[in-house]
Design a protein around this motif. Structure first.
Motif, PDB file in Angstrom:
ATOM      1  N   LYS A  57      41.628 -57.010  -0.925  1.00 18.25           N
ATOM      2  CA  LYS A  57      42.169 -55.666  -0.678  1.00 18.25           C
ATOM      3  C   LYS A  57      43.682 -55.653  -0.899  1.00 18.25           C
ATOM      4  N   ALA A  58      44.352 -56.706  -0.420  1.00 16.36           N
ATOM      5  CA  ALA A  58      45.813 -56.764  -0.552  1.00 16.36           C
ATOM      6  C   ALA A  58      46.232 -56.735  -2.024  1.00 16.36           C
ATOM      7  N   TRP A  59      45.483 -57.452  -2.884  1.00 18.24           N
ATOM      8  CA  TRP A  59      45.802 -57.456  -4.313  1.00 18.24           C
ATOM      9  C   TRP A  59      45.579 -56.065  -4.915  1.00 18.24           C
ATOM     10  N   ALA A  60      44.501 -55.397  -4.500  1.00 16.07           N
ATOM     11  CA  ALA A  60      44.225 -54.051  -5.005  1.00 16.07           C
ATOM     12  C   ALA A  60      45.326 -53.079  -4.579  1.00 16.07           C
ATOM     13  N   VAL A  61      45.785 -53.212  -3.346  1.00 20.99           N
ATOM     14  CA  VAL A  61      46.870 -52.357  -2.854  1.00 20.99           C
ATOM     15  C   VAL A  61      48.153 -52.641  -3.630  1.00 20.99           C
ATOM     16  N   TYR A  62      48.447 -53.931  -3.813  1.00 18.93           N
ATOM     17  CA  TYR A  62      49.674 -54.325  -4.502  1.00 18.93           C
ATOM     18  C   TYR A  62      49.711 -53.809  -5.945  1.00 18.93           C
ATOM     19  N   LYS A  63      48.545 -53.808  -6.590  1.00 19.62           N
ATOM     20  CA  LYS A  63      48.476 -53.347  -7.979  1.00 19.62           C
ATOM     21  C   LYS A  63      48.312 -51.830  -8.091  1.00 19.62           C
ATOM     22  N   GLY A  64      48.263 -51.152  -6.952  1.00 22.09           N
ATOM     23  CA  GLY A  64      48.129 -49.700  -6.980  1.00 22.09           C
ATOM     24  C   GLY A  64      46.733 -49.213  -7.283  1.00 22.09           C
ATOM     25  N   LYS A  65      45.727 -50.084  -7.129  1.00 23.14           N
ATOM     26  CA  LYS A  65      44.341 -49.713  -7.405  1.00 23.14           C
ATOM     27  C   LYS A  65      43.626 -49.189  -6.166  1.00 23.14           C
ATOM     28  N   TYR A  66      44.270 -49.326  -5.015  1.00 23.17           N
ATOM     29  CA  TYR A  66      43.672 -48.800  -3.785  1.00 23.17           C
ATOM     30  C   TYR A  66      44.774 -48.252  -2.892  1.00 23.17           C
ATOM     31  N   ARG A  67      44.560 -47.025  -2.428  1.00 20.71           N
ATOM     32  CA  ARG A  67      45.519 -46.374  -1.534  1.00 20.71           C
ATOM     33  C   ARG A  67      44.847 -46.125  -0.201  1.00 20.71           C
ATOM     34  N   GLU A  68      45.345 -46.777   0.817  1.00 21.29           N
ATOM     35  CA  GLU A  68      44.762 -46.691   2.152  1.00 21.29           C
ATOM     36  C   GLU A  68      44.724 -45.242   2.617  1.00 21.29           C
ATOM     37  N   GLY A  69      43.550 -44.810   3.091  1.00 21.14           N
ATOM     38  CA  GLY A  69      43.397 -43.458   3.613  1.00 21.14           C
ATOM     39  C   GLY A  69      43.134 -42.404   2.566  1.00 21.14           C
ATOM     40  N   ARG A  70      43.242 -42.777   1.289  1.00 18.73           N
ATOM     41  CA  ARG A  70      43.034 -41.807   0.215  1.00 18.73           C
ATOM     42  C   ARG A  70      41.855 -42.192  -0.680  1.00 18.73           C
ATOM     43  N   ASP A  71      41.720 -43.495  -0.917  1.00 18.92           N
ATOM     44  CA  ASP A  71      40.639 -43.972  -1.784  1.00 18.92           C
ATOM     45  C   ASP A  71      39.498 -44.548  -0.952  1.00 18.92           C
ATOM     46  N   LYS A  72      38.304 -44.484  -1.506  1.00 21.94           N
ATOM     47  CA  LYS A  72      37.140 -45.072  -0.847  1.00 21.94           C
ATOM     48  C   LYS A  72      37.201 -46.586  -0.923  1.00 21.94           C
ATOM     49  N   ALA A  73      36.963 -47.250   0.203  1.00 19.99           N
ATOM     50  CA  ALA A  73      36.982 -48.709   0.241  1.00 19.99           C
ATOM     51  C   ALA A  73      35.865 -49.278  -0.636  1.00 19.99           C
ATOM     52  N   ASP A  74      36.196 -50.262  -1.448  1.00 16.14           N
ATOM     53  CA  ASP A  74      35.218 -50.879  -2.347  1.00 16.14           C
ATOM     54  C   ASP A  74      35.483 -52.383  -2.413  1.00 16.14           C
ATOM     55  N   PRO A  75      35.026 -53.152  -1.400  1.00 23.73           N
ATOM     56  CA  PRO A  75      35.285 -54.600  -1.361  1.00 23.73           C
ATOM     57  C   PRO A  75      34.774 -55.338  -2.584  1.00 23.73           C
ATOM     58  N   THR A  76      33.646 -54.895  -3.140  1.00 26.58           N
ATOM     59  CA  THR A  76      33.099 -55.556  -4.319  1.00 26.58           C
ATOM     60  C   THR A  76      34.063 -55.436  -5.496  1.00 26.58           C
ATOM     61  N   MET A  77      34.616 -54.244  -5.688  1.00 27.36           N
ATOM     62  CA  MET A  77      35.566 -54.038  -6.776  1.00 27.36           C
ATOM     63  C   MET A  77      36.872 -54.781  -6.517  1.00 27.36           C
ATOM     64  N   TRP A  78      37.319 -54.826  -5.260  1.00 23.26           N
ATOM     65  CA  TRP A  78      38.534 -55.573  -4.940  1.00 23.26           C
ATOM     66  C   TRP A  78      38.386 -57.034  -5.350  1.00 23.26           C
ATOM     67  N   LYS A  79      37.257 -57.612  -4.956  1.00 20.49           N
ATOM     68  CA  LYS A  79      37.007 -59.027  -5.262  1.00 20.49           C
ATOM     69  C   LYS A  79      36.908 -59.242  -6.769  1.00 20.49           C
ATOM     70  N   THR A  80      36.241 -58.308  -7.429  1.00 19.35           N
ATOM     71  CA  THR A  80      36.084 -58.395  -8.878  1.00 19.35           C
ATOM     72  C   THR A  80      37.437 -58.388  -9.580  1.00 19.35           C
ATOM     73  N   ARG A  81      38.336 -57.522  -9.137  1.00 18.98           N
ATOM     74  CA  ARG A  81      39.645 -57.416  -9.790  1.00 18.98           C
ATOM     75  C   ARG A  81      40.439 -58.717  -9.660  1.00 18.98           C
ATOM     76  N   LEU A  82      40.426 -59.318  -8.466  1.00 15.81           N
ATOM     77  CA  LEU A  82      41.189 -60.550  -8.301  1.00 15.81           C
ATOM     78  C   LEU A  82      40.545 -61.693  -9.072  1.00 15.81           C
ATOM     79  N   ARG A  83      39.214 -61.765  -9.044  1.00 14.91           N
ATOM     80  CA  ARG A  83      38.532 -62.810  -9.803  1.00 14.91           C
ATOM     81  C   ARG A  83      38.839 -62.671 -11.298  1.00 14.91           C
ATOM     82  N   CYS A  84      38.773 -61.456 -11.785  1.00 11.77           N
ATOM     83  CA  CYS A  84      39.039 -61.220 -13.206  1.00 11.77           C
ATOM     84  C   CYS A  84      40.475 -61.607 -13.553  1.00 11.77           C
TER      85      CYS A  84
END
Length: 405
Positions: A57-84
């Motif tokens: 989640k922290a990586w998604a937030v840092y890259k601007g791919k997730y905005r707390e309180g505005r975007d729907k939480a998606d742990p699978t996508m968060w993990k996918t982005r860092l792995r990729c």
């Protein structure tokens, strides 16, 4: 930190390790050249999103791919982005022999590559075909067949898995295949490992109008192939990032020879097939996702019914062929304990299929899909059987082998 001073992944990860903020993220060695990264699967009973997805989640937030309180939480996508990101980066190399994925708190180990101006970028994708050694080497065994000139060894290489395809493809199939890849359970009796990481993503796709072939292509992209009317909407790139899936458009009815009155019916059907379907080959199977409004039916190795329609639900991923099951059936076939495993897939657009009352040659639009890795494997083992028979006949004719009564 201002956007203009964004850290690269290597700098960012080292900072997170040093901070001690994330449980399980730590150095693996005293020289700080390797680190552990927590890797718990979301399907585990003790999975807690707040803790186990915190780093992703922290990586998604840092890259601007997730905005707390505005975007729907998606742990699978968060993990996918860092792995990729890890797999794409030339700064990191996974160390599979140090991974611990079957323990209570699973983790992966990555090595930080030394800085060098001559470092080569990571190849995308680098995947493999892994074969377990047999105790007895026979003309049917993989080790024997590796020496044969008729099989494309580059399609199935002995390398560790390293996938770095873009987030669109990762998001589509890794949530389905990740558990299978991370928690294999190979039987010591099997000479084919259930972990099949394929570098041959090719599919032969044949489009047919009323039983007549109107297009035949061999796809090559690891992102798969769209079969559709028109073109893929560009909006997907803003959501998931760029996708390099090939696009195979239905030919215009006016460009092919059709029976009288069929062109109008064909055009009506095609108007509902915008966005189409996406087919792709993943490490544990062949998958499909339907995006079009028009209904799509199918038949194949994983179809629930063989004598009544199998419908593809919209926006849902379906597995059309299971690679571990295919390998198991192939092994039995090679050992003479079963028939040739099935691998061909048929799609029918707009009309129910299979339909025992209507032959497929009367269906308006169909597609036949053949994953070429399956063809290669069958050719490989059929070659082994022929070599074994030739060896037997030669040895017998020379008096080097006798048959028992």
């Amino acid at each position: 930190m201002e956007d203009g001073a964004k850290l690269h992944l290597k700098e960012w990860l080292v900072a997170q390790i040093e901070s001690g903020r994330f449980e399980g993220l730590s150095w693996e060695d005293e020289d700080r050249t390797m680190f552990r990264i927590p890797w718990k699967h979301a399907a585990k009973k003790d999975y807690k999103q707040t803790e186990d997805a915190a780093l992703f989640k922290a990586w998604a937030v840092y890259k601007g791919k997730y905005r707390e309180g505005r975007d729907k939480a998606d742990p699978t996508m968060w993990k996918t982005r860092l792995r990729c990101a890890l797999n794409k980066s030339s700064d990191f190399q996974e160390v599979p022999e140090r991974n611990q994925l079957d323990i209570t708190e699973p983790y992966k180990v990555y090595q930080i590559q030394p800085d060098t101006s001559s470092a080569k970028p990571a190849v995308c994708p680098q995947t493999n075909y892994q074969v377990l050694k047999q105790v007895k080497q026979s003309p049917r065994s993989p080790a024997y067949l590796d020496n044969q000139p008729h099989f494309h060894k580059e399609s199935f290489e002995y390398k560790e898995e390293k996938s770095c395809s873009d987030p669109l493809r990762e998001h589509k199939y890794y949530e389905t295949t990740e558990k299978t890849i991370q928690n294999p359970a190979p039987s010591p009796m099997n000479f084919l490992s259930p972990i099949l990481n394929i570098s041959d993503f090719r599919m032969q796709v044949r489009l047919q109008y009323q039983g007549n072939t109107v297009t035949k292509v061999t796809t090559w992209s690891p992102d798969g192939c769209f079969i559709l009317q028109g073109r893929v909407p560009l909006g997907n790139e803003r959501i998931y990032g760029p996708c390099s899936a090939q696009q195979l458009s239905f030919p215009s009815p006016a460009s092919v020879s059709l029976p009288s009155g069929m062109a109008e019916a064909m055009n009506r059907l095609l108007s509902h097939l915008e966005r189409g379907v996406l087919l792709w080959v993943a490490p544990d199977g062949v998958f499909i996702k339907r995006f079009c409004q028009g209904r799509v039916y199918w038949s194949g190795p994983m179809a629930q019914h063989s004598d009544q329609p199998n419908k593809l639900e919209r926006e849902k991923t379906f597995k059309l062929l299971d690679i571990p099951m295919f390998l198991n059936a192939l092994q039995k076939h090679v050992q003479g304990r079963g028939s040739t495993p099935s691998y061909e897939i048929e799609l029918c657009f707009g009309e129910e299929y299979p339909d025992p009352n209507v032959p497929k040659t009367r269906k308006l639009i169909m597609a036949q899909v053949v994953p070429l890795f399956a063809v290669e494997l069958l050719q490989r083992f059929n070659l082994g059987q022929k070599e074994e028979q030739t060896s037997f006949l030669t040895s017998n004719s020379e008096g080097n082998m006798t048959l028992e009564d």
